[in-house]
Design a protein around this motif. Sequence first.
Motif, PDB file in Angstrom:
ATOM      1  N   MET A   1       0.850  -1.194   0.000  1.00 30.03           N
ATOM      2  CA  MET A   1       0.000   0.000   0.000  1.00 30.03           C
ATOM      3  C   MET A   1       0.888   1.247   0.000  1.00 30.03           C
ATOM      4  O   MET A   1       1.838   1.345   0.781  1.00 30.03           O
ATOM      5  N   SER A   2       0.599   2.128  -0.895  1.00 29.28           N
ATOM      6  CA  SER A   2       1.422   3.325  -1.033  1.00 29.28           C
ATOM      7  C   SER A   2       1.203   4.291   0.108  1.00 29.28           C
ATOM      8  O   SER A   2       0.139   4.333   0.716  1.00 29.28           O
ATOM      9  N   ASP A   3       2.204   5.061   0.345  1.00 27.82           N
ATOM     10  CA  ASP A   3       2.159   6.052   1.432  1.00 27.82           C
ATOM     11  C   ASP A   3       1.321   7.254   0.976  1.00 27.82           C
ATOM     12  O   ASP A   3       1.640   7.896  -0.042  1.00 27.82           O
ATOM     13  N   PRO A   4       0.230   7.602   1.720  1.00 32.43           N
ATOM     14  CA  PRO A   4      -0.625   8.754   1.324  1.00 32.43           C
ATOM     15  C   PRO A   4       0.154  10.053   1.290  1.00 32.43           C
ATOM     16  O   PRO A   4      -0.115  10.930   0.439  1.00 32.43           O
ATOM     17  N   VAL A   5       1.123  10.216   2.177  1.00 32.58           N
ATOM     18  CA  VAL A   5       1.879  11.467   2.234  1.00 32.58           C
ATOM     19  C   VAL A   5       2.714  11.630   0.970  1.00 32.58           C
ATOM     20  O   VAL A   5       2.754  12.714   0.337  1.00 32.58           O
ATOM     21  N   SER A   6       3.380  10.534   0.572  1.00 30.97           N
ATOM     22  CA  SER A   6       4.209  10.614  -0.633  1.00 30.97           C
ATOM     23  C   SER A   6       3.348  10.827  -1.878  1.00 30.97           C
ATOM     24  O   SER A   6       3.741  11.546  -2.810  1.00 30.97           O
ATOM     25  N   GLU A   7       2.164  10.218  -1.913  1.00 30.02           N
ATOM     26  CA  GLU A   7       1.244  10.423  -3.045  1.00 30.02           C
ATOM     27  C   GLU A   7       0.819  11.890  -3.119  1.00 30.02           C
ATOM     28  O   GLU A   7       0.720  12.482  -4.204  1.00 30.02           O
ATOM     29  N   LEU A   8       0.530  12.451  -1.952  1.00 32.86           N
ATOM     30  CA  LEU A   8       0.112  13.855  -1.916  1.00 32.86           C
ATOM     31  C   LEU A   8       1.237  14.770  -2.399  1.00 32.86           C
ATOM     32  O   LEU A   8       1.003  15.722  -3.159  1.00 32.86           O
ATOM     33  N   GLU A   9       2.450  14.488  -1.960  1.00 28.47           N
ATOM     34  CA  GLU A   9       3.594  15.298  -2.400  1.00 28.47           C
ATOM     35  C   GLU A   9       3.802  15.172  -3.899  1.00 28.47           C
ATOM     36  O   GLU A   9       4.131  16.144  -4.593  1.00 28.47           O
ATOM     37  N   LYS A  10       3.596  13.941  -4.407  1.00 25.95           N
ATOM     38  CA  LYS A  10       3.746  13.713  -5.836  1.00 25.95           C
ATOM     39  C   LYS A  10       2.714  14.518  -6.623  1.00 25.95           C
ATOM     40  O   LYS A  10       3.022  15.132  -7.655  1.00 25.95           O
ATOM     41  N   LEU A  11       1.458  14.506  -6.135  1.00 29.79           N
ATOM     42  CA  LEU A  11       0.395  15.262  -6.816  1.00 29.79           C
ATOM     43  C   LEU A  11       0.678  16.760  -6.786  1.00 29.79           C
ATOM     44  O   LEU A  11       0.420  17.485  -7.746  1.00 29.79           O
ATOM     45  N   ARG A  12       1.188  17.209  -5.636  1.00 32.99           N
ATOM     46  CA  ARG A  12       1.524  18.625  -5.537  1.00 32.99           C
ATOM     47  C   ARG A  12       2.630  19.001  -6.524  1.00 32.99           C
ATOM     48  O   ARG A  12       2.592  20.070  -7.152  1.00 32.99           O
ATOM     49  N   ALA A  13       3.609  18.146  -6.659  1.00 36.04           N
ATOM     50  CA  ALA A  13       4.699  18.411  -7.596  1.00 36.04           C
ATOM     51  C   ALA A  13       4.186  18.442  -9.038  1.00 36.04           C
ATOM     52  O   ALA A  13       4.572  19.299  -9.849  1.00 36.04           O
ATOM     53  N   GLU A  14       3.286  17.487  -9.358  1.00 32.22           N
ATOM     54  CA  GLU A  14       2.718  17.450 -10.700  1.00 32.22           C
ATOM     55  C   GLU A  14       1.880  18.696 -10.963  1.00 32.22           C
ATOM     56  O   GLU A  14       1.900  19.267 -12.064  1.00 32.22           O
ATOM     57  N   LEU A  15       1.120  19.124  -9.941  1.00 33.50           N
ATOM     58  CA  LEU A  15       0.299  20.331 -10.085  1.00 33.50           C
ATOM     59  C   LEU A  15       1.176  21.560 -10.309  1.00 33.50           C
ATOM     60  O   LEU A  15       0.878  22.405 -11.166  1.00 33.50           O
ATOM     61  N   ALA A  16       2.274  21.651  -9.556  1.00 33.29           N
ATOM     62  CA  ALA A  16       3.185  22.786  -9.705  1.00 33.29           C
ATOM     63  C   ALA A  16       3.804  22.782 -11.104  1.00 33.29           C
ATOM     64  O   ALA A  16       3.934  23.838 -11.747  1.00 33.29           O
TER      65      ALA A  16
END
Length: 533
Positions: A1-16
Amino acid sequence: MSDPVSELEKLRAELAATKAELAQARAVVSTSEAMIAGLKLEIALLKREHYGHSAERTARLIDQLELQLEELVTDAAEDAARAEKTTKVAAFDRKKPVRKPFPEHLPRERVVIEAPTSCSCCGSDRIVKMGEDITETLEVVPRQWKVIQTVREKFSCRDCEKISQAPAPFHPTSRGWAGPSLLAMIVFEKFGQHQPLNRQAERYAREGVDLSLSTLADQVGAVAELLKPLHDLIAAHVTAAERLHGDDTTVPLLARGGTKTARLWTYLRDDRPFGGTAPPAVIFRFSRDRGGAHPTEHLEGWQGILQADAYAGYNDLYRGDRKPGPVLPALCWSHARRKFFELADVEGNIRKGKDAREISPIAFEAVKRIDALFDIEREISGLDPAARLEARKARSAPLVAALELWLREQRAQLSKHAKVAKAIDYSLSPEHWPGFTRFLDDGRVCLTNNAAERSLRGVALGRKSWLFAGSERGGQRAALMYSLIGTAKLNGIDPQAWLADVIARISDLPLSRLPELLPWHWKPLANRSAEAA
């Protein structure tokens, strides 16, 4: 199961990253649009240069393109700045505008940034200057007011006890609290920049100098009276011409219960189109109405060629029994062309909500034929009268003869109520046609009266600022100042600098030396000092 925090950081980076790409894309689009607008403007300017300034549709198009380019370049600058904030990638290629060098006559102020005392790499203090980079920034210093104290020392005699003192200094006006440069600024802003005295007083008050409206008005009247002799010399120079441009425009005049429509007349001398050496000059006259008695009075005793419109008020000047002789009319082909152009203006009709198909083919053809005459005139401008006349006889005369024949043929097929018929009648009228063809018999005559119309543009702009002339004397005073400022502009000198020098010197010069102050004889103080040295 993936880490929710790392997924959130990844999404933020993609959004930026997406925001950065979007900002960069917007900047590229904005820059491209600005580049396209710039190219369109360049094409329009080239067309105007090729086809001439008489292309009214092109002139309007250029104004629109310049405004559009201004907005798009501003948008592109905003988007580029936004893109630089949101992305760290290399900036996209954007063609930067080439800046012209600042004028050489402007003073330079050196601001030297403190130099490093040691090497930024190794820290050693053994550094030697090898050159410098200079970045120039244009800056403006706010207007500086000052009070000049002229001191006259008193001395008493030990023997006779009489007091000796230098004479009081000369003041341009009777209540001399204002210096020549200030007086020149006040009158030039009022008549040259169309800034009413109440607005000037408000601006001066914000700068810490309280000058009332009545105080400023008092000085304007004194300056106008001071400069009357110079105006008379300019008027004499204008009426010594063999050919004049004449025109008039409306001026609102304050009257009981509201305003009435007065008139400002212009008479301009400009011999440059036919290689004349006399300096150009213009005089203005004010009248309460547009009666024909006014141009008759203004040009009393003058005889020559008057380039003007077909206003019937000039007819008394054309009478055969006039003394010292009749004035010869030369009518304006721009006026004749404009009547056809209004019926052939595709863009103008579309703007007014009309169908483009309503364009008159007769009017369109008439404009093309008249434009051929303008093309010839541009080629022979500046030649001597004999050369101009020879070219007109060979090239323009056949075109005019063909145009007249064609217009008469078209008119015979039209109803008297047709709009284009009225335009044809204006040109072919027995009273008008000899005036239109005058240029074929005299090389001094211009094809248009545009010179007079240009001299009135400032008045048309000023009407929006000063709203109305306060009195008939106020209108006459404005005409005097417009004459001085307009003549200075025609001779390519700075009106305000010239007025300041004239105001300072005019009372000290004898009447015989007054012509030295005329715009075409005047030299700036720096030039006079250099010649004296």
